[in-house]
Design a protein around this motif. Structure first.
Motif: not given
Length: 603
Positions: A486-493, A495-503
């Motif tokens: 339940s926590i790993q899935t939120l962390a993976e989400n 990484c996948k959707h939130g941090l991709q566009a961070v410079k």
């Protein structure tokens, strides 16, 4: 009886239910309530008028009795004084000198009348008037001068055949420096003894007007009373009267219905002939009493109307809502939709119809299921055959081959000094081993954090210095049981959707704390976050059990939490000061305890 009702009143069956209730309300509730309250108002108004009229008669009788008693008391005192032979002898005697008179005055006359003043508070002045010229005016004894003989009171007693006369007049008073004042005097002729008629003698008792005003003031709460003399003059009155000739005062033209006059004679004695009390009712008091009664009846009518109205409305709504619901579901049957009616049925006749409808719909569905049962069984067997083939193909893969390969890569990496590669291979191996070995649906939060940390280390190897993470776990939360991944899935989400566009540096923070009532778990990232419409779409999909494009992980976590903890779990998506995207969930401690007890362990 039923057949007769059908033949006599067939039109009743054609009236809609809500109009039937409306007719019942109008004819059996509203109209009777209004009629009864109007009749009650009329009766109460009559009772108030009768009661007030009785109070006024009692008030008039009481005031008349008090004043008549006061006058009779003074008349009795005058009769007692006029019987004093020694007083006659002293006043009928001719004195040679003033000294001789004063000797008699000091020895006899001084204390004859004065003691009566304190005993009778209704007396204002008491005096004897005589035509004896040798009597010196002073104290309570006066010589009748020519000026006194012109006064109204003297003319009244001198010209009267009665021994006692009651008169109202204005008289200059010797004791008050000749200042004219209104007087009510009780005059008595002192002619009881034939041997003492050399000079005329009169006893004059002036009533205390203030005492009469007190009597009238006591009754002012019911009536405004005035004392009228035989000449129709207003002698003493309450504040509502003006002095003058009573016969010239017209009756009150306003409020003729409410304001009335009452007239009582003071008595039947000859000296009270023509004296009377006139009382006028205060129409404002009666009007105020009527107003209070009408206001009370009005609110009584309002309450007695509102209560049955609300009751009729509630009953009508109950019947109407359920009948319409039943009607709509019966219409759905035309389209081959046999849905049961899901509402509180009730135990009345409508509830019985709904229960019978649900039984009928269930039987129809059962028959339909029986018809398609063979076809469904065939499809089920085909599906099971396909699943068996897939399971057979999956079982052909030997997980030991994968672990042996990873171990070989780990040995080669360490041998050649690729420490970072070795660490990442080790973490990947541990993650795969945990995925294959995890059989329990609920794991401790510490196990979940350990698994998540291994995953984040893999991500850190991927992004190197551009990624970092922190984990802050409350020691009291480490042993709490939560659904696995339940926590790993939120962390993976994140990484996948939130941090991709961070410079810049990409950061993930994981926190878990225990409060008085909840276990709070949050996953935060400094990524681009959710657009407002996207966040609302996700939350709406979670509440309506819909689909979320691109955010399946969030949906899976929410469904697993809801599976274990029901609607008690609180799932939130928000922003922290506009810099961090926060996905968190709150689980009540009592639900954690229940799940742990079911699993055979304590939190």
């Amino acid at each position: 009886m039923t057949r007769q009702a059908k033949t006599i009143f067939p039109w009743v069956n054609d009236i809609p239910l809500k109009y039937k209730f409306l007719l019942i309300y109008l004819l059996c509730v509203l109209v009777p309530i209004i009629s009864i309250n109007l009749l009650f108002l009329n009766q109460v108004s009559q009772n108030i008028r009768v009661r007030e009229e009785q109070n006024m008669f009692i008030s008039m009788d009481r005031a008349t009795g008090e004043i008549a008693r006061l006058i009779d008391e003074m008349v009795g005192l005058g009769y007692s004084i006029s019987k004093d032979r020694a007083l006659y002898e002293a006043l009928d005697r001719t004195y040679e000198t003033r000294v001789e008179y004063y000797d008699v005055f000091d020895s006899l006359l001084r204390n004859k009348l004065k003691p009566n003043l304190p005993v009778h508070p209704g007396i204002l002045e008491l005096g004897v008037y005589t035509t004896n010229p040798t009597v010196e005016s002073g104290g309570e004894y006066f010589y009748l001068t020519d000026r006194m003989r012109q006064t109204d009171w003297y003319k009244a007693i001198a010209g009267s055949r009665n021994r006692v006369t009651v008169i109202a007049h204005e008289d200059p008073q010797p004791l008050l420096l000749g200042k004219p004042a209104k007087r009510i005097s009780i005059l008595t002729k002192m002619d009881q003894y034939d041997g003492y008629r050399t000079y005329d003698k009169f006893l004059k008792i002036d009533l205390n007007i203030g005492k009469l005003l007190e009597i009238l003031h006591v009754e002012s709460g019911f009536l405004d009373i005035a004392l009228i003399d035989p000449l129709d003059r207003i002698v003493v009155s309450g504040p509502g009267w003006s002095s003058g000739d009573y016969s010239k005062i017209p009756a009150d033209a306003e409020n003729v219905e409410l304001s009335q006059r009452y007239e009582h004679k003071l008595g039947n004695a000859s000296y009270l002939s023509g004296w009377r009390l006139v009382g006028v009712s205060d129409h404002r008091k009666i009007a105020e009493t009527l107003y209070e009664s009408r206001r009370f009846i009005f609110w009584l009518a309002v309450i007695s109307t509102i209560v049955p109205t609300v009751l009729i409305y509630v009953i009508l709504r109950s019947y109407n809502y359920r009948v319409k619901k039943l009607s709509r579901h019966m219409e759905k049957m035309k389209n081959e939709k046999f849905d049961p009616i899901t509402l509180q049925e009730g135990k009345d006749e409508i509830g019985g119809l709904i229960r019978n409808f649900n039984l009928m719909a269930a039987k129809i569905n059962s028959l339909i299921n029986d018809v398609y049962k063979l076809e469904i069984q065939k499809k089920g067997l085909e599906l099971e055959r396909v699943r068996a083939e897939l399971n057979f193909l999956q079982s052909q893969m030997n997980p030991h081959f994968l672990f042996n390969t990873l171990n070989a890569l780990l040995v080669v990496s360490k041998k050649n000094g690729y420490n970072q590669v070795a660490d990442i291979i080790k973490n990947l191996s541990l993650v795969l081993r945990r995925l294959l070995s995890w059989t329990d649906d609920l794991v401790t939060l510490q196990e979940e954090i350990t698994f998540t940390e291994m995953y984040l280390k893999i991500e850190k190897f991927r992004f190197m210095d551009r990624f970092d993470f922190s984990i802050d776990i409350d020691p009291a939360a480490a042993s709490c049981k939560i659904p696995k991944m339940s926590i790993q899935t939120l962390a993976e989400n994140a990484c996948k959707h939130g941090l991709q566009a961070v410079k810049g540096v990409r950061i993930i923070r994981i926190r878990a704390i225990v409060s008085d009532r909840h276990l709070q778990v949050s996953v935060e990232d400094n990524g681009k976050g959710f657009e407002e419409n996207k966040r609302e779409e996700i939350l709406r999909a979670l509440s309506e059990d819909g689909e979320i494009g691109g955010h399946v992980g969030i949906l899976n976590v929410y469904k697993r939490l809801a599976l274990f903890y029901g609607d008690r779990v609180d799932f939130r998506i928000g922003d922290d000061a506009g810099q961090w995207t926060v996905v968190s969930f709150y689980i009540p401690l009592d639900k954690l305890f229940e799940r742990s007890v079911e699993g055979g362990e304590a939190v």
